[in-house]
Design a protein around this motif. Structure first.
Motif, mmCIF file in Angstrom:
data_model
loop_
_atom_site.group_PDB
_atom_site.id
_atom_site.type_symbol
_atom_site.label_atom_id
_atom_site.label_comp_id
_atom_site.label_asym_id
_atom_site.label_seq_id
_atom_site.Cartn_x
_atom_site.Cartn_y
_atom_site.Cartn_z
ATOM 1 N N UNK A 84 0.860 -1.177 0.000
ATOM 2 C CA UNK A 84 0.000 0.000 0.000
ATOM 3 C C UNK A 84 0.899 1.231 0.000
ATOM 4 N N UNK A 85 0.665 2.189 -0.886
ATOM 5 C CA UNK A 85 1.497 3.400 -0.901
ATOM 6 C C UNK A 85 1.214 4.277 0.314
ATOM 7 N N UNK A 86 2.264 4.896 0.842
ATOM 8 C CA UNK A 86 2.138 5.841 1.944
ATOM 9 C C UNK A 86 2.292 7.262 1.412
ATOM 10 N N UNK A 87 1.633 8.208 2.049
ATOM 11 C CA UNK A 87 1.663 9.586 1.564
ATOM 12 C C UNK A 87 2.989 10.280 1.854
ATOM 13 N N UNK A 88 3.625 9.931 2.956
ATOM 14 C CA UNK A 88 4.869 10.596 3.336
ATOM 15 C C UNK A 88 6.014 10.193 2.410
ATOM 16 N N UNK A 89 6.779 11.171 1.947
ATOM 17 C CA UNK A 89 7.925 10.895 1.084
ATOM 18 C C UNK A 89 9.070 10.291 1.881
ATOM 19 N N UNK A 95 9.182 5.557 -4.097
ATOM 20 C CA UNK A 95 7.991 5.056 -3.423
ATOM 21 C C UNK A 95 8.285 4.753 -1.961
ATOM 22 N N UNK A 96 7.359 5.143 -1.109
ATOM 23 C CA UNK A 96 7.398 4.817 0.312
ATOM 24 C C UNK A 96 6.135 4.017 0.595
ATOM 25 N N UNK A 97 6.275 2.784 1.140
ATOM 26 C CA UNK A 97 5.116 1.893 1.163
ATOM 27 C C UNK A 97 4.973 1.137 2.481
ATOM 28 N N UNK A 98 3.776 0.591 2.638
ATOM 29 C CA UNK A 98 3.486 -0.383 3.688
ATOM 30 C C UNK A 98 3.400 -1.745 3.016
ATOM 31 N N UNK A 99 4.220 -2.686 3.456
ATOM 32 C CA UNK A 99 4.215 -4.016 2.851
ATOM 33 C C UNK A 99 3.037 -4.840 3.364
#
Length: 234
Positions: A84-89, A95-99
């Motif tokens: 899932x993509x996260x909003x914070x850079x 890409x900054x994500x939640x696995x």
């Protein structure tokens, strides 16, 4: 955060229709209706910290790994990444994500095919879908039939034919063969997968070449040759 490219969405929609992948990455779980799927190479930074080099060259950092348990980190391992993509850079990463889940892709070296190893490597029928080069890997989407018996293992290899039946060398292409050993398993159900092969073994030979030619003993059409062009940097 960099806007996610369409290829990630298209990739997920196409591949999640495959039964074998659904069993590995259950994106149909209603808890994660917006999750995406990508293919990448795991790279360890230090200790337990790691990121993914995606196949388009972008980098993905997993800031949230809450759902990942007992996963063995192997540097250079090819992986299906559900996230899932996260909003914070995350500085230095596109890409900054939640696995959500990680599923290893078969990752192997290219090996020689000799008179002594012909029988053990095998040449059972197998279909090839897409082939692409990403970084230092040749990736092969494939399909073969099996009995659905978990005790029956199949073996896949990408080989350099060094037997007396090896094709004559070509000026512009490296000849390889995608081999399948079904170990006499019954052909009842189709299965789909991806295998990634390191190109390090033939890196020197690829200098000045246009690409690869891959010989495959296909299920319906017999022996077929697939051409993969090298990605030339301008």
């Amino acid at each position: 955060m960099k806007k996610l490219r369409f290829y990630l969405v298209a990739f997920m929609l196409a591949f999640l229709t495959m039964p074998i992948l659904q069993s590995c990455l259950d994106s149909s779980d209603s808890s994660y209706p917006d999750s995406l799927l990508a293919i990448g190479t795991l790279e360890i930074i230090e200790g337990r910290e790691y990121f993914f080099n995606l196949d388009d060259g972008d980098k993905m950092y997993p800031s949230d790994t809450t759902y990942i348990h007992n996963y063995e980190l192997v540097d250079g391992q090819r992986v299906f990444v559900q996230f899932l993509p996260l909003e914070e850079d995350k500085p230095g990463y596109e890409y900054n994500v939640k696995l959500i889940q990680l599923q290893n892709i078969l990752t192997k070296d290219i090996i020689p095919l000799t008179e002594e190893t012909v029988d053990s490597i095998g040449n059972d029928r197998i279909n090839v879908g897409n082939l692409w080069i990403a970084g230092k890997f040749l990736n092969i989407e494939h399909q073969f039939y099996h009995s659905n018996n978990p005790d029956k293992k199949h073996m896949l290899n990408l080989v350099i034919n060094k037997t007396s039946e090896a094709p004559a060398p070509e000026d512009d292409y490296i000849n390889l063969e995608f081999r399948h050993n079904a170990f006499n398993d019954e052909q009842r159900e189709p299965s789909w997968g991806v295998a990634s092969f390191r190109l390090d073994e033939i890196a020197d030979q690829l200098e000045g070449k246009k690409g690869l030619k891959i010989l495959v003993n296909s299920i319906y059409d017999g022996k077929r040759t697939y051409t993969v062009e090298l990605n030339k940097k301008k």
